[in-house]
Every structure is written in C-alpha cells, then in structure tokens.
Design a protein around this motif. Structure first.
Motif, PDB file in Angstrom:
ATOM      1  N   PHE A  69      65.677 -73.531-103.662  1.00  0.00           N
ATOM      2  CA  PHE A  69      67.132 -73.573-103.506  1.00  0.00           C
ATOM      3  C   PHE A  69      67.493 -73.378-102.036  1.00  0.00           C
ATOM      4  O   PHE A  69      66.744 -72.753-101.273  1.00  0.00           O
ATOM      5  N   LYS A  70      68.633 -73.910-101.652  1.00  0.00           N
ATOM      6  CA  LYS A  70      69.097 -73.717-100.286  1.00  0.00           C
ATOM      7  C   LYS A  70      69.302 -72.240 -99.978  1.00  0.00           C
ATOM      8  O   LYS A  70      69.102 -71.790 -98.860  1.00  0.00           O
ATOM      9  N   MET A  71      69.727 -71.495-101.013  1.00  0.00           N
ATOM     10  CA  MET A  71      69.893 -70.052-100.895  1.00  0.00           C
ATOM     11  C   MET A  71      69.970 -69.484-102.301  1.00  0.00           C
ATOM     12  O   MET A  71      70.503 -70.111-103.213  1.00  0.00           O
ATOM     13  N   ALA A  72      69.400 -68.320-102.500  1.00  0.00           N
ATOM     14  CA  ALA A  72      69.449 -67.650-103.805  1.00  0.00           C
ATOM     15  C   ALA A  72      70.216 -66.338-103.666  1.00  0.00           C
ATOM     16  O   ALA A  72      70.195 -65.723-102.596  1.00  0.00           O
ATOM     17  N   PRO A  73      70.913 -65.900-104.743  1.00  0.00           N
ATOM     18  CA  PRO A  73      71.038 -66.496-106.077  1.00  0.00           C
ATOM     19  C   PRO A  73      71.694 -67.873-106.048  1.00  0.00           C
ATOM     20  O   PRO A  73      72.262 -68.288-105.041  1.00  0.00           O
ATOM     21  N   ILE A  74      71.660 -68.538-107.181  1.00  0.00           N
ATOM     22  CA  ILE A  74      71.981 -69.959-107.236  1.00  0.00           C
ATOM     23  C   ILE A  74      73.434 -70.264-106.882  1.00  0.00           C
ATOM     24  O   ILE A  74      73.741 -71.380-106.445  1.00  0.00           O
TER      25      ILE A  74
END
Length: 386
Positions: free
Chosen positions: A345-350
């Motif tokens: 993912f680009k960043m987590a959380p989603i």
C-alpha cells in the motif's frame, strides 16, 4: 439505578401501601430493557453534547494537543488539506465518561455489565497513558507496542478465565457459533469447571477476540469521524444481538445462545451509540477533538467483550470487517516490507492509502462508513439465515 425504581410499586403493594403503589405504578416502565436502552442512548448523547465544549477547552488549557503530524503527506503537503496539529486529543475520556454514567443510571448491573465496563475503563487508562506520553514527548511513539500488548493480554486473559469460572457463561467458552449455521459447535463438556483442550481453545479465542478488536479499532482511528462512526454502526448490530441473547423466547426462535444477564448489555450498547453520536458531533470533519488511544482501545476492547459474551465473535469480525481490513492492511504492509523491502500500500492503515491516491478525507470516511453499513447488514442477516 432507574431499574430499581420499577420494583418500588411491588414493594409498596407487598407492604400494604396500596394507594401509593397505584400512584407510582408508572415506574414499572423502567423494567423494560427497550425503554431503558432508549434512555441510556439519549442520556449519553446529552452528556456528550453538554460536556463536549467544556472537555475540549479543558484539554486545550492543559496543553493536551497533537503536537506532531502523523498523517499522509505528498511532497510536504497534507493530503487531506487541513493540518491536525494543535487539535486536542484524549477525547475518549468524554466517550467513556458518558457511557459509564449512562450505564450507571439505566442498566441493571450484573457481572456481565461490570465486566464489560471494567474492560472499557482499563483500556481507557492504558490509552490515556499512551496519549499523554505522545503529547508530552511531542511525538507519535508513546508506549511501546510490547507494553500495550502485555496489558491487553493480561486483561483479556482475566476476562476469559472469569467467563469460564462464571457458571452462567462457562458453556460459552467451549462453544463456537458459526454464522449461517443453525446449531453451535460444541467442542467439549462444560458442565464442570475442568480444564481441557476445548477450554484452552475457548480461552485463546476469547483473548484474541478482545485484543484484536481493541487494536483494530485503534488502527482505524486516523481520519475525522471514521472510527467513531464505524463503532456506532457495529454497536447498533450488537444492541440487537445482546437483546436477543438475553431474551429466552427470541433466543430459542433465532437459535442464539441464551446468556443470563446479556440483555442488560443492550443498555450498554445503546449508551455506546448515544455517546458515539455525541462525540461525532465534535469529531466530524474538520475535527475539534480526537478520541485518541483513550477512546479507540477502550471502545474496541468493550465491543470484543460483548462479542465474546454473546458468543458472536465471528459475527463481530464480519460486522466489524472494516476494522479487520484496517488491521490486516497494517500487518500485510509490515510483513511485505520486512521480507521484500517493498510496500503493498502507498501508506498503512489502508485509509491513508486512499488519501495518497487523492481521495479527499471526507470521501474516504463516507465510503468506509458505507462499507461498514453493508457489513452490518450481512451480520444481521446471520440471524435468519440459519
């Protein structure tokens, strides 16, 4: 407290105060869980509305504000467009206070109510300490994950053992309720307090459910209104399940395990709904206050406890599927990065992943609420599809 007023007319009649008994007969309305649930929801809502501005100003006055940025960025610019720096945190104190006060007034207290509210209080204090460490040290580290997990494990283990030792709920530890199946799966005998493999599995499931729910809600708390709105939706579903579990005829008709005293947990769920709506008034975009770990850990843990007590922990995973998705996105991101050095993912959380993709914050929140509502309807559908 109000429940015990409903017993007053019968007491007066038994002591031959017939006139007074007839005069106070309307107090019998406090016997009904549905009436007291409505009262609990309204009370919690009003408490939040009344205390909200005062709590926000108090948090500002003592300097309990977010001093760091912990949000999605792109080229140094906030994706959401509005900085969260300086917004007071630890608003979970307001939610927990409203729920506890409302439950104290409207619920008929029993071991299950006490257990649920006690778990909420312990996790609230854990989250409070973590939030306080964040703002005083001006970073997002707070308590170490190890310390938080240890406290959550000890609390969950105590709840699991208590439910096993409590005669009314002992059989629930050795029972698995599978959604869309008519009868529960019995893993082992439960008529005696004898430790067995089935009991061990039940205790582990209980611990995992409470810890998982607490941390999953915590991961979801990253956008204005996202976590509390989803908690409200899940609480509505479990208001229904707790009411049914405490009602002998409905439980038998719908093939739901009958749990003595579980009906009073519907009053607690109603208080969570009212407090959640009251807090959302101040937490909607742009937020005037954040719940912080103080609120997310406690609300998640108490929902986990309710799911275990009603023996619908799998339904909790379905209804709270958004929380599961948020937690899984973090786990997958961490594992992928450690094993391959790449992020899925680009960043987590989603929810931050979609912010990175250019979705406005309000769009992410509303679309995630829609997902929560759909999952809630699926969870409710399990009642009839058995």
């Amino acid at each position: 407290m109000f429940y015990y007023l409903s017993q007053l007319p019968a007491w007066l009649k038994a002591n031959e105060y017939i006139q007074w008994a007839d005069l106070l007969s309307p107090l019998r309305v406090f016997q009904y869980i549905t009436f007291r649930s409505a009262g609990a929801a309204v009370t919690a809502l009003i408490v939040c509305w009344w205390l909200g501005p005062r709590v926000i100003e108090w948090l500002k006055s003592i300097g309990v504000r977010q001093q760091y940025e912990d949000r999605a960025r792109e080229g140094g610019r906030m994706i959401g467009g509005i900085s969260k720096r300086g917004v007071p945190t630890m608003g979970g104190l307001l939610i927990v206070a409203a729920i506890d006060l409302s439950a104290l007034l409207w619920a008929q207290w029993n071991p299950l109510v006490t257990l649920t509210l006690l778990s909420m209080l312990v996790l609230c204090l854990l989250g409070f300490y973590d939030d306080y460490s964040n703002v005083t040290e001006q970073n997002s580290k707070g308590l170490t994950e190890k310390v938080k997990l240890i406290v959550q494990f000890l609390l969950s283990a105590c709840i699991a053992v208590y439910l096993w030792r409590l005669e009314e709920t002992r059989e629930l530890i050795t029972m698995v309720m599978i959604p869309f199946m008519k009868e529960p799966i019995i893993m082992g005998p439960s008529d005696k307090m004898v430790f067995s493999f089935a009991v061990a599995v039940g205790l582990i499931v209980t611990i995992c459910a409470i810890m998982g729910s607490s941390n999953a809600v915590n991961f979801t708390d990253g956008l204005d209104g996202l976590a509390i709105g989803s908690v409200i939706i899940v609480s509505i579903v479990f208001y229904v399940f707790t009411y049914i579990a405490g009602h002998a005829e409905l439980a038998a008709e719908l093939n739901v395990p009958k749990v003595v005293g579980a009906g009073e947990l519907s009053v607690v769920c109603a208080a969570m709904i009212g407090a959640g709506l009251g807090f959302l008034w101040f937490n909607c975009h742009p937020a005037r206050v954040f719940m912080g770990d103080t609120g997310s850990l406690s609300l998640g843990g108490s929902l986990g406890a309710v799911g275990i007590i009603t023996k619908h922990e799998i339904v909790l995973a379905i209804t709270g599927g958004l929380f599961v998705l948020e937690a899984v996105s973090v786990i997958v991101q961490v594992i992928s990065f450690k094993l391959t050095g790449k992020r899925i993912f680009k960043m987590a959380p989603i929810h931050h992943h979609f912010e990175k993709k250019g979705w406005p914050e309000s769009t992410v929140v509303i679309r995630f609420w829609i997902i929560s509502i759909i999952l809630a309807m699926i969870g409710l559908a399990t009642l009839k599809l058995r």
